[in-house]
Design an enzyme around this catalytic site. Structure first.
Site, PDB file in Angstrom:
ATOM      1  CE  LYS A 280      -3.964  -1.773   2.684  1.00  0.00           C
ATOM      2  NZ  LYS A 280      -5.002  -1.585   1.666  1.00  0.00           N
TER       3      LYS A 280
ATOM      4  NE  ARG B 268     -10.932  -9.782  -1.825  1.00  0.00           N
ATOM      5  CZ  ARG B 268     -11.297  -8.897  -2.737  1.00  0.00           C
ATOM      6  NH1 ARG B 268     -11.594  -9.283  -3.960  1.00  0.00           N
ATOM      7  NH2 ARG B 268     -11.351  -7.614  -2.448  1.00  0.00           N
TER       8      ARG B 268
HETATM    9  N1  BES Z   1      -8.147  -3.736   4.476  1.00  0.00           N
HETATM   10  C1  BES Z   1      -8.327  -3.311   3.150  1.00  0.00           C
HETATM   11  C2  BES Z   1      -9.611  -2.511   2.928  1.00  0.00           C
HETATM   12  C3  BES Z   1      -9.660  -1.194   3.646  1.00  0.00           C
HETATM   13  C4  BES Z   1      -9.140  -0.062   3.065  1.00  0.00           C
HETATM   14  C5  BES Z   1     -10.242  -1.112   4.894  1.00  0.00           C
HETATM   15  C6  BES Z   1      -9.201   1.136   3.736  1.00  0.00           C
HETATM   16  C7  BES Z   1     -10.301   0.110   5.560  1.00  0.00           C
HETATM   17  C8  BES Z   1      -9.775   1.222   4.984  1.00  0.00           C
HETATM   18  C9  BES Z   1      -8.368  -4.516   2.214  1.00  0.00           C
HETATM   19  O1  BES Z   1      -7.583  -5.590   2.609  1.00  0.00           O
HETATM   20  C10 BES Z   1      -7.863  -4.095   0.882  1.00  0.00           C
HETATM   21  O2  BES Z   1      -6.735  -3.716   0.808  1.00  0.00           O
HETATM   22  N2  BES Z   1      -8.709  -4.164  -0.131  1.00  0.00           N
HETATM   23  C11 BES Z   1      -8.348  -3.803  -1.453  1.00  0.00           C
HETATM   24  C12 BES Z   1      -8.828  -4.863  -2.405  1.00  0.00           C
HETATM   25  C13 BES Z   1      -8.299  -4.729  -3.799  1.00  0.00           C
HETATM   26  C14 BES Z   1      -6.820  -4.961  -3.815  1.00  0.00           C
HETATM   27  C15 BES Z   1      -8.995  -5.722  -4.685  1.00  0.00           C
HETATM   28  C16 BES Z   1      -9.001  -2.465  -1.765  1.00  0.00           C
HETATM   29  O3  BES Z   1     -10.127  -2.229  -1.339  1.00  0.00           O
HETATM   30  O4  BES Z   1      -8.348  -1.638  -2.406  1.00  0.00           O
HETATM   31 MN    MN Z   2      -5.581  -5.379   1.961  1.00  0.00          MN
END
Ligand code: BES
Ligand code: MN
Ligand code: ZN
Length: 509
Positions: free
Chosen positions: A283, A357
């Site tokens: 990230k 997931r």
């Molecule tokens: N934990 C994150 C989602 C999230 C983002 C929760 C910001 C709270 C605040 C999750 O694991 C994630 O990174 N999701 C990705 C999925 C994508 C890579 C398909 C997302 O939402 O960008």
């Molecule tokens: Mn994530």
């Protein structure tokens, strides 16, 4: 938990000594005790109210210099509005607003006098108990790491410690407060977990936190990496393998159903990613610190189990949380890797940041295999996309069964933890197909919350009623309100408790 608030109920005739709150209704109908004070002090209360244009409106309040004859330091008049139609949730929120008014006084002790008419459905004692719950929720703060009395952020370490609530029947109020207190304890427990930083709360530590529920009669089992390897949880384990800290699966069993011990349980499943760096698909730096809250789903599950057990709910319920840390390292899962889940289905990991997931896939499967549940509800801070869709006010609800969805939405309306139903659709499911494996873990740019839900549904067995709640927007740094000023909101505990209480306890409705 930082500074606890001690709440006691006393009879109405006890003379208050510190900051005191009395209630006034719509159009300034003073409560009995307030009227008494008013007489004693030669209408000082009504005069002050008139001068301040205070009309007893719900959640409004004014502070009055205590007239000499009353013998308290400060008096706060608090509006209760039209009491005859006051709902439970409104009484809880009022408790939060009242606590905030008291905290403005920087006193260590205060009294609240609930000498009002009951509503159509609630007695004054019950209203007092709900106000007490609201006060408990509002009082929560996370200051355990502040070493100074106050700081530039305006954080004060010392505050209100003791609240005495005067009511017509202290015993009745106390009895009504018992289950409400259990729920508030569950919420505050969840908040603590979400606020705790990941250096302190690793996957092992998060799993261990469930042991605190044993004293409430919950059976706790913790599966380690070896156990999960034996079960074939290749999907969950792939997420944690890049971390120095081992993954765990914690299982909390509450067998509270009276008469029918064999009642199929309700399973709550939580995403417990103690920190989500994104893994190799790392990230960006900005805001990454918020990913200490990526276990908000697990916290809601632990908090709910805490609430159900402490109030001895007449239900069989199981909480399962997958505890992992998503880190990049020489041993981390790579994009392109193919893993085999406990269900036997294979997953191509397109993006290691779509890790929640992968965790849930195995925990959901295990829950169904192990417990043959009546229904399954998972909670996860799963996607940024749900925030794009619904912001920080609403969580997203996905469900393969209308009855279950409707029950959850009704519970959500009761507690004010808002949810909006989102679609499950074959078209979204199709977006998860992969050339190289049974599915991939990321579905591309569009409908990110819905493709995530579609992925999860591939791990739901035929005939299992299931709901998925994406609380990425509400679990942490959500909108603050009268009963929550904390970053970690404890979102979902009250909702799930209400869902159980309304629809799955004391015989079906
Ligand atoms: N934990 C994150 C989602 C999230 C983002 C929760 C910001 C709270 C605040 C999750 O694991 C994630 O990174 N999701 C990705 C999925 C994508 C890579 C398909 C997302 O939402 O960008
Ligand atoms: Mn994530
Ligand atoms: Zn995540």
């Amino acid at each position: 938990m930082s500074d606890r608030l001690e709440i006691t109920f006393a009879p109405l005739n006890a003379d208050p000594e510190t900051v005191t709150v009395v209630f006034a209704g719509d159009g300034l109908a003073l409560g009995t005790r307030a009227r008494e004070f008013d007489t004693k002090s030669a209408s000082a209360l009504s005069k002050a109210a008139a001068a301040a244009d205070f009309k007893g409106k719900y959640k409004s309040s004014i502070e009055i210099l205590a007239p000499a004859k009353i013998g308290v330091d400060r008096l706060i008049l608090s509006g209760i509005g039209k009491i005859s139609t006051l709902t439970e949730q409104q009484a809880v929120e009022l408790g939060g607003a009242v606590l905030a008014a008291i905290q403005g006084r920087k006193s260590n002790e205060a009294s609240v006098i609930v000498d009002v008419e009951g509503s159509e459905t609630l007695s004054a004692d019950e209203i007092a108990a709900l106000i007490a719950q609201g006060a408990m929720l509002r009082h929560y703060n996370f200051k355990k790491y502040l070493t100074k009395k106050s700081n530039d952020e305006g954080q004060e370490k010392d505050g209100l410690k003791k609240l005495t609530i005067q009511v017509p029947h202290p015993d009745k109020a106390k009895a009504a407060f018992q289950p409400l207190k259990a729920v508030a304890n569950g919420v505050n427990f969840a908040r603590d977990l979400v606020n705790e930083p990941a250096n302190i709360l690793g996957p092992v530590e998060l799993a261990e936190k469930t042991k605190a529920l044993e004293k409430l009669g919950v059976d706790v089992e913790i599966l380690d990496v070896k156990d999960m390897e034996k079960l074939g949880m290749g999907s969950l384990l792939a997420v944690g393998q890049g971390s120095e800290r081992q993954s765990r699966l914690a299982v909390m069993v509450w067998n509270g159903a009276k008469g029918n011990k064999k009642q199929k349980p309700i399973c709550f499943v939580g995403k417990g990613v103690v920190f989500d760096t994104g893994g190799i698909s790392i990230k960006p730096a900005a805001g990454m610190e918020d990913m200490k809250g990526d276990m908000g789903g697990a916290a809601a599950v632990i908090g709910t189990m805490h609430a159900l057990a402490e109030r001895k709910a007449n239900v069989n319920a199981v909480g399962l949380i997958g505890c992992v840390e998503n880190m990049p390292s020489g041993n981390a899962t790579r994009p392109g890797d193919i893993v085999t889940s406990m269900s036997g289905q294979t997953i191509e990991v397109i993006n290691t940041d779509a890790e929640g997931r992968l965790v849930l896939a195995d925990v959901l499967w295990y829950a169904q295999e192990q417990f043959k549940p009546k229904l399954v509800i998972d909670l996860a801070t799963l996607t940024g996309a749900i925030m794009v869709a619904l912001g920080k006010e609403y969580a997203g609800l996905f469900s393969n069964e209308d009855k279950l969805a409707d029950e959850l939405l009704a519970a959500s309306r009761l507690t004010g933890e808002k949810m909006w139903r989102m679609p499950l659709d074959k078209a979204f499911d199709k977006m998860m197909d992969s050339k190289n494996a049974d599915m991939k873990n990321a579905g591309g740019r569009w409908a990110g919350a819905a493709t995530a839900a579609a992925f999860l549904q591939r791990f739901i067995q035929k005939d299992t009623p299931w709901s998925h709640i994406d609380l990425a927007g509400t679990a942490m740094d959500g909108s603050r309100n009268d009963i929550n000023t904390s970053w970690g909101a404890g979102w979902g505990v009250r909702l799930l408790n209400a869902f159980v209480a309304e629809y799955h306890e004391k015989g079906e409705k």
